[in-house]
Design an enzyme around this catalytic site. Structure first.
Site, PDB file in Angstrom:
ATOM      1  N   GLU A   1      28.623 -22.771 -23.548  1.00 60.47           N
ATOM      2  CA  GLU A   1      29.463 -22.342 -24.670  1.00 60.47           C
ATOM      3  C   GLU A   1      30.774 -21.702 -24.244  1.00 60.47           C
ATOM      4  O   GLU A   1      31.780 -21.787 -24.956  1.00 60.47           O
ATOM      5  CB  GLU A   1      28.688 -21.339 -25.534  1.00 60.47           C
ATOM      6  CG  GLU A   1      27.484 -21.927 -26.234  1.00 60.47           C
ATOM      7  CD  GLU A   1      26.643 -20.856 -26.895  1.00 60.47           C
ATOM      8  OE1 GLU A   1      26.547 -20.873 -28.135  1.00 60.47           O
ATOM      9  OE2 GLU A   1      26.089 -20.002 -26.175  1.00 60.47           O
TER      10      GLU A   1
ATOM     11  N   ARG B   1      25.827 -12.047 -33.397  1.00 65.98           N
ATOM     12  CA  ARG B   1      26.551 -12.399 -32.175  1.00 65.98           C
ATOM     13  C   ARG B   1      28.056 -12.241 -32.369  1.00 65.98           C
ATOM     14  O   ARG B   1      28.775 -11.871 -31.433  1.00 65.98           O
ATOM     15  CB  ARG B   1      26.195 -13.820 -31.727  1.00 65.98           C
ATOM     16  CG  ARG B   1      26.775 -14.194 -30.376  1.00 65.98           C
ATOM     17  CD  ARG B   1      26.119 -15.425 -29.803  1.00 65.98           C
ATOM     18  NE  ARG B   1      24.881 -15.126 -29.115  1.00 65.98           N
ATOM     19  CZ  ARG B   1      24.754 -15.082 -27.777  1.00 65.98           C
ATOM     20  NH1 ARG B   1      25.800 -15.302 -27.013  1.00 65.98           N
ATOM     21  NH2 ARG B   1      23.598 -14.824 -27.225  1.00 65.98           N
TER      22      ARG B   1
END
Length: 776
Positions: free
Chosen positions: A723, A321
């Site tokens: 997030e 990621r």
């Protein structure tokens, strides 16, 4: 329909800032967490025996003193594991208890089980360990030299970056180091294992992934997963720290209960919690970039290495990621990324809000800021120049086309609404006449992909039940950790069935209701579980509408369910009356729902595909002041424009943006995780680990939402908010660098500020750049 019923039916559910479903229970102290649940008669308590050294051979231990303590029942070690001695993690590289080797200071070697928590904790400290110390790898640099990795290095290349950099008019190299971060959830790690009949088990846990805990417990006990039920009603904060780390406690408590034949609760002391659990991955970035005289990036090479700790845990996904977010908002035509996943003798780094994205984004933002300094230009101009395009320059390094790009209009709107240009000019004038206090400002963008990188995890299930009194019960595979997931799911179900929100009751996440659920992580909790619950509710609604249409002799389109009222051309009745009538007619009033995110696919070996269903965007403008004599910094003002689509609950979403930003600010400025030279964690309590306090929240803290629904067919047109706000705090870090840069001479190309930018760190960098300025 009378006026009262008409008014009731017209009240909207979605898009309103209704209270969190358990807010009143929480503020009144009535909401139960695991440690609040009354204990079953005969419950024992466990405490961990921890390694005091980071690396060594475990030759043995002496527990005689601990066993002599009144109330101590048993010592549990690897010898008491009936199943596999290795945890059922993604990479099978982590022992349940230390076997013949200890791998970090704080590793659990075994448990002391006693009649009371006090006796268990006191006696755990009495166990004498015989460990032959071995050399330890304690830093990324040491791991790179030793080629010590938890997973093989990964490389991603697009174009010809070497050639592009060589041909560029300007070239620059630099380094950035980011530190770790402690989750510091309010509710510590806890699990309560209760043995049942016929070798069945029930474990109550504060856990972001009950399905994972079920697999781990079954694996350790050597039984089928169907014999284990994991239940989580709510979590007192997780932030990723309870995605895998909470599973350990489920396993340990179950093993203790298996040995003693009695229920066992394991609640970690805060010091032990911080000593043995994983944290955010520290990263080291080294880059070389070529750019033209305008500031357009021609080519870039990034060497990134992360400290994964002693085991892989989720490090593969975290680093992938990071690779997928190292572009952030910028088109990188020629790029090379080398990713090293380093093994050290420290706690196993794990998931943390952003999951590698913040580290990757911070790197590219630092690069852009450095380019601006070299060219003497406003960093915002360099950012906008390098933005992804709409119809061209719109493919990421991992080959996903950016189809929903709103970067330019969103950033331009914030640039204007925050009065960025005027404020930056005023700050530069201020700094010329202020000898001690220097100010800085930065406006940074955000492009964050929403979905799990691992395609198979993007699925969810739900169960909706309608009772004959018209009340509705909902269960789904996600977990509530304060983020408002359950509230949003209930709102979606209420809207779909056309009932008041007060009629909908949520129940605990439970593996015996929704099996094989993915972790509540990757900002996907609402997207996945709300849609699954909506699908289940829609099936019930379709049955009720069909029943009413047949009974009243009208087409289904003529049936309306809203506000707890069912209406046809023949008249109206309450939803409760409809539910009873449907039950009497033998209509099924419950349904499951299953959802899998569309359009996504990912090749984890090639690092190509479409890992994300959509992108969430945002931007933040932050202004700071620093004291050049002490290094102290303060955030003065923050303006945020954030893309959340069409909000299901704007009250909850604004709370997520506020909290995420402040947590990101903490990571970047004050939250310093410190190990000593012997690998022992020093910042293992709130007394030695500083998080932002209420006084650190800027007086000017303005948040606005971008007024456009999600272009993908997400539930209600919403976007994730879990997030994404954390990375808006990168603007604070870059504003601090801007303030420091006002002290540095123009010939100094980079402001080498590491994360976190504590007062000590800022003072060191100020001293360094001032010394360089004198030399120049």
């Amino acid at each position: 329909m009378n006026r009262e019923l008409s008014a009731l039916a017209s009240q909207p559910v979605l898009g309103t800032p209704v209270l969190h479903e358990s807010a009143e229970a929480q503020v009144s102290g009535l909401a139960q967490y695991v440690d609040d649940i009354p204990e079953v008669k005969g419950t024992l308590h466990a405490a961990p025996i921890l390694s005091p050294v980071p690396h060594g051979k475990l030759l043995g231990f002496d527990a005689s003193a601990a066993l002599a303590v009144p109330g101590v029942v048993a010592i549990v070690t690897a010898a008491d594991i009936p199943g596999e001695t290795i945890l059922a993690a993604q990479v099978r590289d982590e022992p349940i208890f230390a076997l013949d080797e200890v791998l970090f200071a704080g590793q659990v070697i075994g448990l002391v089980v006693a009649e009371s928590l006090r006796a268990a904790r006191a006696s755990a400290a009495m166990v004498r360990l015989d460990i032959e110390e071995l050399p330890a790898i304690l830093s990324i640099d040491d791991a790179l030299r030793a080629e010590s990795y938890v997973l093989p290095p990964v490389f991603k290349v697009r174009g010809d970056p070497d050639k592009a950099i060589a041909k560029a008019a300007h070239r620059l190299s630099g380094e950035l180091r980011t530190g770790s971060q402690e989750h510091l959830y309010l509710e510590g790690q806890v699990a309560y294992a209760l043995p049942g009949e016929q070798r069945t088990w029930r474990v109550l846990t504060s856990n972001q992934h009950p399905g994972g805990a079920q697999e781990w417990v079954a694996h350790a006990l050597g039984i089928d997963s169907a014999k284990v039920t994991i239940e989580t009603r709510r979590i007192g904060g997780g932030f990723g720290g309870k995605e895998t780390q909470a599973n350990h406690l489920c396993v340990w408590s179950a093993l203790a209960a298996n040995k003693t034949g009695r229920p066992v609760k394991l609640r970690l002391d805060r010091d032990d919690d911080m000593m043995l659990t994983g944290k955010r991955h520290p990263f080291q970035f080294r880059y070389s970039v070529g750019f033209d005289s305008r500031g357009m990036i021609q080519g870039i090479k990034i060497h990134m290495a992360s400290d994964c700790g002693f085991s892989a845990d989720l490090s593969g996904a975290v680093n992938s990621r990071a690779i997928c977010h190292i572009d952030n908002a910028y088109f990188l035509e020629h790029v090379e990324i080398a990713s090293y996943r380093c093994r050290t003798h420290t706690q196993s780094s794990t998931a943390f809000r952003g999951f590698g994205g913040p580290q990757g984004m911070l790197c590219i933002e630092a690069v852009v800021e450095d380019i601006a300094r070299v060219l003497g230009k406003d960093p915002l101009d360099i950012r906008k120049l390098n933005f992804y395009g709409v119809s061209e320059r719109n493919v990421t390094p991992y080959d996903q086309r950016v189809e929903d790009n709103i970067l330019e209009p969103l950033v331009s709107r914030l640039e204007k609404s925050s009065d960025y240009r005027k404020r930056r000019s005023a700050i530069e004038q201020w700094n010329l006449t202020s000898p001690v206090i220097k100010r800085g400002i930065a406006l940074t963008p955000l492009k964050f992909g929403i979905s799990f990188n691992a395609t198979f995890l993007n699925q969810a299930g739900a169960l909706v039940s309608v009772y004959t009194d018209g009340s509705v019960q909902v269960n789904h595979g996600g977990t509530e950790m304060g983020q408002g997931l359950n509230t949003k799911v209930c709102m979606v179900v209420a809207d779909e069935l056309g009932v008041p929100l007060t009629s909908v009751q949520i129940t605990a996440a439970n593996t015996d209701k929704v099996p094989n659920a993915s972790a509540t992580a990757a900002s996907s909790g609402s997207d996945l579980n709300s849609r699954a619950a909506q699908i289940a509710a829609r099936r019930i609604k379709d049955r009720l509408v069909g029943f009413l249409a047949a009974r009243d002799g009208c087409p289904p389109e003529a049936v309306a369910l809203a506000g707890g009222i069912a209406t046809t051309s023949k008249g109206s009745q309450t939803f409760a009356e409809l539910a009873m009538a449907a039950w009497m007619a033998r209509i099924q009033l419950w349904s499951d729902g299953f959802y899998q995110t569309p359009k996504i696919e990912w090749d984890d070996e090639k690092l190509t595909g479409r890992p994300f269903y959509y992108f969430a965007y945002g931007a933040a403008c932050s202004e700071v002041a620093i004291d050049t004599l002490t290094g102290e910094s303060r955030v003065i003002a923050v303006d945020i424009l954030h893309d959340i689509g069409r909000s299901i609950n704007p009250g909850i979403d604004i709370g997520q943006v506020e909290g995420g930003f402040i947590q990101g600010m903490g990571w970047l400025t004050c939250e310093e995780v410190v190990w000593n030279a012997k690998g022992l964690l020093l910042s293992h309590a709130p007394s030695t680990y500083k998080i932002p306090a209420t006084g650190d929240v800027p007086k000017h803290f303005k948040i606005e939402f971008w007024p456009e629904p999600n272009r993908e067919q997400n539930v209600y047109g919403s976007k994730a908010t879990g997030e994404t706000p954390l990375m808006l705090a990168i603007s604070v870090f870059e504003a601090i660098r801007h303030a420091i840069g006002c002290v540095a001479a123009p010939g100094i190309e980079r402001i080498p500020l590491p994360v976190p930018a504590t007062p000590e760190t800022i003072l060191k960098v100020l001293t360094a750049v001032q010394a360089d300025a004198l030399r120049l």
